[in-house]
Scaffold this motif. Structure first.
Motif, short mmCIF file in Angstrom:
data_model
loop_
_atom_site.label_atom_id
_atom_site.label_comp_id
_atom_site.label_asym_id
_atom_site.label_seq_id
_atom_site.Cartn_x
_atom_site.Cartn_y
_atom_site.Cartn_z
N THR A 54 0.81 -1.22 0.00
CA THR A 54 0.00 0.00 0.00
C THR A 54 0.85 1.27 0.00
O THR A 54 0.34 2.35 0.28
CB THR A 54 -0.93 0.01 1.22
OG1 THR A 54 -0.13 -0.04 2.41
CG2 THR A 54 -1.89 -1.17 1.19
N SER A 55 2.11 1.15 -0.33
CA SER A 55 3.04 2.28 -0.26
C SER A 55 2.56 3.48 -1.07
O SER A 55 2.70 4.62 -0.63
CB SER A 55 4.42 1.87 -0.76
OG SER A 55 4.94 0.83 0.03
N GLU A 56 2.03 3.24 -2.23
CA GLU A 56 1.64 4.33 -3.13
C GLU A 56 0.13 4.51 -3.19
O GLU A 56 -0.38 5.10 -4.14
CB GLU A 56 2.20 4.07 -4.52
CG GLU A 56 3.71 3.94 -4.58
CD GLU A 56 4.43 5.22 -4.21
OE1 GLU A 56 3.92 6.31 -4.55
OE2 GLU A 56 5.48 5.15 -3.57
N GLN A 57 -0.59 3.97 -2.21
CA GLN A 57 -2.04 4.00 -2.26
C GLN A 57 -2.65 4.81 -1.13
O GLN A 57 -2.12 4.83 -0.02
CB GLN A 57 -2.61 2.58 -2.17
CG GLN A 57 -2.27 1.72 -3.36
CD GLN A 57 -2.95 0.38 -3.26
OE1 GLN A 57 -3.02 -0.23 -2.21
NE2 GLN A 57 -3.45 -0.10 -4.39
N GLU A 60 -8.53 4.54 0.36
CA GLU A 60 -9.61 4.23 -0.58
C GLU A 60 -9.12 3.33 -1.71
O GLU A 60 -9.82 2.39 -2.12
CB GLU A 60 -10.21 5.53 -1.15
CG GLU A 60 -10.92 6.38 -0.13
CD GLU A 60 -10.01 7.23 0.75
OE1 GLU A 60 -10.50 7.76 1.76
OE2 GLU A 60 -8.80 7.36 0.44
N GLN A 61 -7.93 3.60 -2.22
CA GLN A 61 -7.37 2.76 -3.29
C GLN A 61 -7.09 1.35 -2.79
O GLN A 61 -7.30 0.38 -3.51
CB GLN A 61 -6.08 3.39 -3.83
CG GLN A 61 -6.32 4.65 -4.62
CD GLN A 61 -5.02 5.39 -4.90
OE1 GLN A 61 -4.13 5.48 -4.05
NE2 GLN A 61 -4.92 5.94 -6.12
N SER A 62 -6.62 1.24 -1.55
CA SER A 62 -6.36 -0.09 -0.97
C SER A 62 -7.65 -0.88 -0.87
O SER A 62 -7.69 -2.07 -1.21
CB SER A 62 -5.71 0.05 0.41
OG SER A 62 -4.47 0.70 0.32
N VAL A 63 -8.71 -0.24 -0.40
CA VAL A 63 -10.01 -0.91 -0.30
C VAL A 63 -10.47 -1.36 -1.68
O VAL A 63 -10.94 -2.49 -1.85
CB VAL A 63 -11.06 0.01 0.37
CG1 VAL A 63 -12.45 -0.59 0.24
CG2 VAL A 63 -10.71 0.23 1.84
N GLU A 64 -10.33 -0.51 -2.68
CA GLU A 64 -10.72 -0.86 -4.04
C GLU A 64 -9.97 -2.10 -4.53
O GLU A 64 -10.56 -3.01 -5.13
CB GLU A 64 -10.49 0.30 -5.00
CG GLU A 64 -11.47 1.43 -4.84
CD GLU A 64 -11.17 2.60 -5.77
OE1 GLU A 64 -10.47 2.39 -6.80
OE2 GLU A 64 -11.63 3.71 -5.48
#
Length: 72
Positions: A54-57, A60-64
């Motif tokens: 998840t370094s660049e997230q 919300e992007q991680s959940v997606e």
């Protein structure tokens, strides 16, 4: 019938953890370094489940990505 249970491991890189730590009110790394914890975690944790860097997230992007991975 219950809901399925999944193992999800979020593992941002060391620099990201350090950066995020500076934005928190609490201090979580007091008796060990982020580098040591990360190295031990990556070496010792069984590679089961869905591992997501998840370094660049954003959260919300991680959940997606998680929902996409599990087809939800």
């Amino acid at each position: 019938m219950g809901r399925p249970v999944h193992v999800i491991v979020l593992y941002p890189n060391v620099e990201t953890v350090k950066k995020r730590e500076t934005m928190r009110e609490k201090v979580g790394y007091t008796s060990f370094t982020v580098e040591d914890l990360y190295a031990d975690f990556m070496k010792e944790t069984p590679k089961i489940g869905f591992w997501l860097d998840t370094s660049e997230q954003s959260p919300e992007q991680s959940v997606e990505d998680i929902l996409l991975h599990f087809g939800v």
